[in-house]
Design an enzyme around this catalytic site. Structure first.
Site, PDB file in Angstrom:
ATOM      1  N   HIS A 308       0.518  -1.241   0.061  1.00 17.93           N
ATOM      2  CA  HIS A 308      -0.039  -0.048   0.023  1.00 17.93           C
ATOM      3  C   HIS A 308       0.764   1.147   0.068  1.00 17.93           C
ATOM      4  O   HIS A 308       1.973   1.200   0.611  1.00 17.93           O
ATOM      5  CB  HIS A 308      -0.842  -0.131   1.054  1.00 17.93           C
ATOM      6  CG  HIS A 308      -2.080   0.875   1.015  1.00 17.93           C
ATOM      7  ND1 HIS A 308      -1.951   2.274   1.613  1.00 17.93           N
ATOM      8  CD2 HIS A 308      -3.305   0.653   0.682  1.00 17.93           C
ATOM      9  CE1 HIS A 308      -3.060   2.764   1.193  1.00 17.93           C
ATOM     10  NE2 HIS A 308      -3.893   1.996   0.549  1.00 17.93           N
ATOM     11  N   ASP A 366      -7.843  -5.588   0.071  1.00 21.12           N
ATOM     12  CA  ASP A 366      -8.400  -6.101  -1.199  1.00 21.12           C
ATOM     13  C   ASP A 366      -7.975  -7.657  -1.159  1.00 21.12           C
ATOM     14  O   ASP A 366      -8.570  -8.783  -1.749  1.00 21.12           O
ATOM     15  CB  ASP A 366      -7.975  -5.507  -2.387  1.00 21.12           C
ATOM     16  CG  ASP A 366      -8.367  -4.366  -2.679  1.00 21.12           C
ATOM     17  OD1 ASP A 366      -9.555  -4.093  -2.551  1.00 21.12           O
ATOM     18  OD2 ASP A 366      -7.696  -3.347  -3.256  1.00 21.12           O
TER      19      ASP A 366
HETATM   20  N1  CMC Z   1       4.066  -7.237  -4.965  1.00 24.81           N
HETATM   21  C1  CMC Z   1       5.497  -7.205  -5.223  1.00 24.81           C
HETATM   22  N2  CMC Z   1       6.209  -6.259  -5.065  1.00 24.81           N
HETATM   23  C2  CMC Z   1       5.696  -5.073  -4.650  1.00 24.81           C
HETATM   24  C3  CMC Z   1       4.263  -5.028  -4.535  1.00 24.81           C
HETATM   25  C4  CMC Z   1       3.652  -6.102  -4.772  1.00 24.81           C
HETATM   26  N3  CMC Z   1       2.043  -6.300  -4.470  1.00 24.81           N
HETATM   27  N4  CMC Z   1       3.950  -3.742  -4.188  1.00 24.81           N
HETATM   28  C5  CMC Z   1       5.190  -2.882  -4.002  1.00 24.81           C
HETATM   29  N5  CMC Z   1       6.057  -3.799  -4.222  1.00 24.81           N
HETATM   30  C6  CMC Z   1       7.643  -3.215  -4.370  1.00 24.81           C
HETATM   31  C7  CMC Z   1       8.015  -2.570  -5.588  1.00 24.81           C
HETATM   32  O1  CMC Z   1       8.278  -3.309  -6.602  1.00 24.81           O
HETATM   33  C8  CMC Z   1       9.058  -1.625  -5.015  1.00 24.81           C
HETATM   34  O2  CMC Z   1      10.119  -2.446  -4.985  1.00 24.81           O
HETATM   35  P1  CMC Z   1      11.603  -1.456  -5.190  1.00 24.81           P
HETATM   36  O3  CMC Z   1      11.625  -0.454  -4.038  1.00 24.81           O
HETATM   37  O4  CMC Z   1      12.551  -2.487  -5.250  1.00 24.81           O
HETATM   38  O5  CMC Z   1      11.381  -0.907  -6.458  1.00 24.81           O
HETATM   39  C9  CMC Z   1       8.527  -1.499  -3.569  1.00 24.81           C
HETATM   40  O6  CMC Z   1       7.904  -2.475  -3.401  1.00 24.81           O
HETATM   41  C10 CMC Z   1       7.692  -0.230  -3.327  1.00 24.81           C
HETATM   42  O7  CMC Z   1       6.586  -0.144  -4.352  1.00 24.81           O
HETATM   43  P2  CMC Z   1       5.916   0.927  -5.017  1.00 24.81           P
HETATM   44  O8  CMC Z   1       5.396   0.612  -6.437  1.00 24.81           O
HETATM   45  O9  CMC Z   1       6.784   2.380  -5.147  1.00 24.81           O
HETATM   46  O10 CMC Z   1       4.917   1.572  -4.010  1.00 24.81           O
HETATM   47  P3  CMC Z   1       3.785   2.340  -4.387  1.00 24.81           P
HETATM   48  O11 CMC Z   1       3.280   3.084  -2.968  1.00 24.81           O
HETATM   49  O12 CMC Z   1       3.974   3.301  -5.532  1.00 24.81           O
HETATM   50  O13 CMC Z   1       2.447   1.363  -4.675  1.00 24.81           O
HETATM   51  C11 CMC Z   1       0.566  -0.385  -4.509  1.00 24.81           C
HETATM   52  C12 CMC Z   1       1.465   1.035  -3.940  1.00 24.81           C
HETATM   53  C13 CMC Z   1      -0.663  -0.597  -3.902  1.00 24.81           C
HETATM   54  C14 CMC Z   1       0.091   0.409  -5.691  1.00 24.81           C
HETATM   55  C15 CMC Z   1       1.437  -1.284  -4.693  1.00 24.81           C
HETATM   56  O14 CMC Z   1       1.884  -1.922  -3.429  1.00 24.81           O
HETATM   57  C16 CMC Z   1       0.784  -2.501  -5.799  1.00 24.81           C
HETATM   58  O15 CMC Z   1       0.832  -2.325  -7.075  1.00 24.81           O
HETATM   59  N6  CMC Z   1       0.244  -3.546  -4.993  1.00 24.81           N
HETATM   60  C17 CMC Z   1      -0.612  -4.383  -5.660  1.00 24.81           C
HETATM   61  C18 CMC Z   1      -2.240  -3.837  -6.233  1.00 24.81           C
HETATM   62  C19 CMC Z   1      -3.105  -3.749  -4.769  1.00 24.81           C
HETATM   63  O16 CMC Z   1      -3.103  -4.735  -4.036  1.00 24.81           O
HETATM   64  N7  CMC Z   1      -3.661  -2.433  -4.683  1.00 24.81           N
HETATM   65  C20 CMC Z   1      -4.576  -2.343  -3.856  1.00 24.81           C
HETATM   66  C21 CMC Z   1      -4.058  -1.304  -2.644  1.00 24.81           C
HETATM   67  S1  CMC Z   1      -5.178  -1.262  -1.293  1.00 24.81           S
HETATM   68  C22 CMC Z   1      -6.803  -0.682  -2.140  1.00 24.81           C
HETATM   69  C23 CMC Z   1      -6.819   0.723  -2.221  1.00 24.81           C
HETATM   70  O17 CMC Z   1      -6.537   1.341  -1.594  1.00 24.81           O
HETATM   71  O18 CMC Z   1      -7.310   0.843  -3.666  1.00 24.81           O
END
Ligand code: CMC
Length: 431
Positions: A308, A366
């Site tokens: 998240h 989720d």
């Molecule tokens: N699986 C594997 N690696 C992950 C994941 C994941 N689900 N989420 C983040 N990471 C890694 C990412 O690759 C990055 O690694 P590095 O620092 O080595 O590059 C690190 O963790 C930080 O990720 P980020 O993309 O910079 O984080 P963000 O804050 O931009 O993204 C997120 C947040 C929710 C979009 C992401 O965690 C994600 O894509 N999760 C899966 C989709 C999901 O479950 N979304 C629902 C969120 S809760 C409901 C809502 O509020 O809508």
């Protein structure tokens, strides 16, 4: 206007600029850079808004490190345990918990607006029969501005109030109609002596050929899902609603924009994507393969339902949702299905795996909501529409807050331009 507590200094070349710093009631201080361009001729750069507060708000507070979520100051766990969705709607909209009389009045107002204009039925019929319910919802909610002209004047507080009530009252009806249409069943009219959640379940699952009795445990679980998703401060879809609303667009158009944004798999679409991923994994022995893919920098695959932007601890909504999932699965006697085994094992492995532990990637809301919704009998395509109908109140509360702020202005971000500098047009023959 927030209270200025100190001044931050920015030194650029040989000049120093004073920037006001505001104190929130709780949370990190905020540096006001609103006059920076005028004074120093520079922009700030923050793609994805990771360090940027786009507005001040009194509605919802999240402490991502502690894993804390407050609606108007009340912890989500207390609300999930002791309140119900319509009371939470009142709280989010008006700022305080209602008295008994206020609650009855609010419930009556919502209940009186649950039906949609009969002509909207024809509008639904224009969609392909296998349309995704989210596609239908984006269109139908946007079309509310064509059906309810008398609540689209954003400058009239009474019309804003009517729009809010209409939105909260009709969105379950619209979501249920989108579902019924996608499975080729007749629309079911709302029944106003049922609870908000019970009525939604009935509109989804009853058919003219049989009586439908709402199961109280499923009704409670549905109500909890709604409460847990009701608001989440300035997330992508809420920010979309605010940005759309900042131009003066009508509330139904703004909420349609929010629904469109929510649909993405990184946001509300994650519940559908998560269940599809669990099914794709299929059996417990394939989990290591998917964990390895999630860690592989060259593979775009991510574990859906994990991680998240704000929570770097357990998502408090996920904790409550997990309890509800156990209750619903027990009630329905589902203890031994393969998807559930995969989910439980995946959760266990990810919570222990150093990659997920170090990056603080916990299961989010989720991860569990899909499991409950599937057990209740919803197809995966309905998961995100249920998130949308639950979030409608948050969107409308945030929209109302923005519109009633006299200092509000159109949202207009700037950019770090890295394209071509000015060049002369060349006729096609010379290219
Ligand atoms: N699986 C594997 N690696 C992950 C994941 C994941 N689900 N989420 C983040 N990471 C890694 C990412 O690759 C990055 O690694 P590095 O620092 O080595 O590059 C690190 O963790 C930080 O990720 P980020 O993309 O910079 O984080 P963000 O804050 O931009 O993204 C997120 C947040 C929710 C979009 C992401 O965690 C994600 O894509 N999760 C899966 C989709 C999901 O479950 N979304 C629902 C969120 S809760 C409901 C809502 O509020 O809508």
């Amino acid at each position: 206007m927030p209270k200025q507590i100190k001044t931050a200094k920015l030194t650029l070349d040989d000049k120093t600029y004073d920037l006001p710093v505001y104190a929130p009631t709780v949370g990190p201080d905020v540096i006001d850079i609103g006059k920076l361009y005028g004074q120093a001729g520079v922009f700030t750069f923050d793609p994805g808004f990771t360090s940027t507060a786009a507005c001040d708000s009194t509605i919802t507070y999240i402490d991502g490190d502690k894993g804390e979520l407050l609606y108007r100051g009340y912890p989500i766990e207390q609300l999930a345990e002791q309140s119900h969705h319509l009371e939470v709607c009142y709280l989010l909209l008006y700022g305080e918990l209602p008295t008994k009389a206020q609650m009855i009045d609010f419930e009556t107002r919502v209940t009186r607006h649950t039906m949609v204009h009969e002509q909207m039925h024809n509008f639904f019929r224009g969609f392909r029969r296998d349309a995704h319910p989210m596609a239908t919802m984006v269109g139908v909610v946007g079309a509310m501005s064509a059906f309810y002209h008398d609540s689209t004047d954003i400058n009239d507080p009474w019309q804003r109030e009517v729009a809010a009530i209409r939105m909260i009252a009709k969105i379950p009806t619209i979501a249920a109609m989108a579902y019924k249409y996608s499975v080729g069943q007749p629309f079911v009219y709302p029944k106003n002596d049922l609870s908000y959640a019970g009525n939604f379940l009935r509109m989804c699952f009853s058919v003219p050929a049989e009586d439908y009795v709402v199961n109280p445990i499923l009704e409670k679980a549905m109500d909890r899902i709604m409460m847990l998703h009701a608001d989440h401060e300035q997330n992508a879809s809420t920010s979309t609603v605010r940005l759309a609303g900042s131009s003066g667009a009508n509330p139904f158009a703004c909420i349609a924009a929010g629904i469109a944004c929510l649909w993405g798999p990184a946001h509300g679409g994650a519940n559908q994507a998560c269940l599809e991923m669990l099914r794709e994994i299929g059996t417990v022995d394939r989990i290591p393969e998917f964990i390895a893919r999630a860690k592989d920098k060259n593979d775009p695959f991510r574990l859906m339902g994990f991680g998240h932007r704000v929570y770097k601890n357990f998502d408090p909504r996920a904790k409550v949702m997990k309890e509800s999932a156990d209750e619903v699965l027990n009630l329905l006697g589902i203890h031994d299905n393969e998807t559930l085994r995969v989910a439980k094992e995946l959760e266990k492995i990810a919570l222990e795996d150093p990659y997920f532990v170090e990056k603080k990637l916990y299961p989010n809301v989720d991860f569990y909501s899909g499991i409950i919704l599937e057990a209740m009998g919803f197809p995966t395509s309905m998961f995100t529409p249920i998130f949308a109908l639950s979030r409608a109140v948050g969107w409308i509360a945030q929209w109302k807050e923005m519109i009633s702020d006299p200092a509000g202005k159109i949202g207009r971000p700037r950019q770090l331009y890295v394209g071509a500098t000015m060049r002369d047009y060349a006729p096609v023959e010379t290219r």
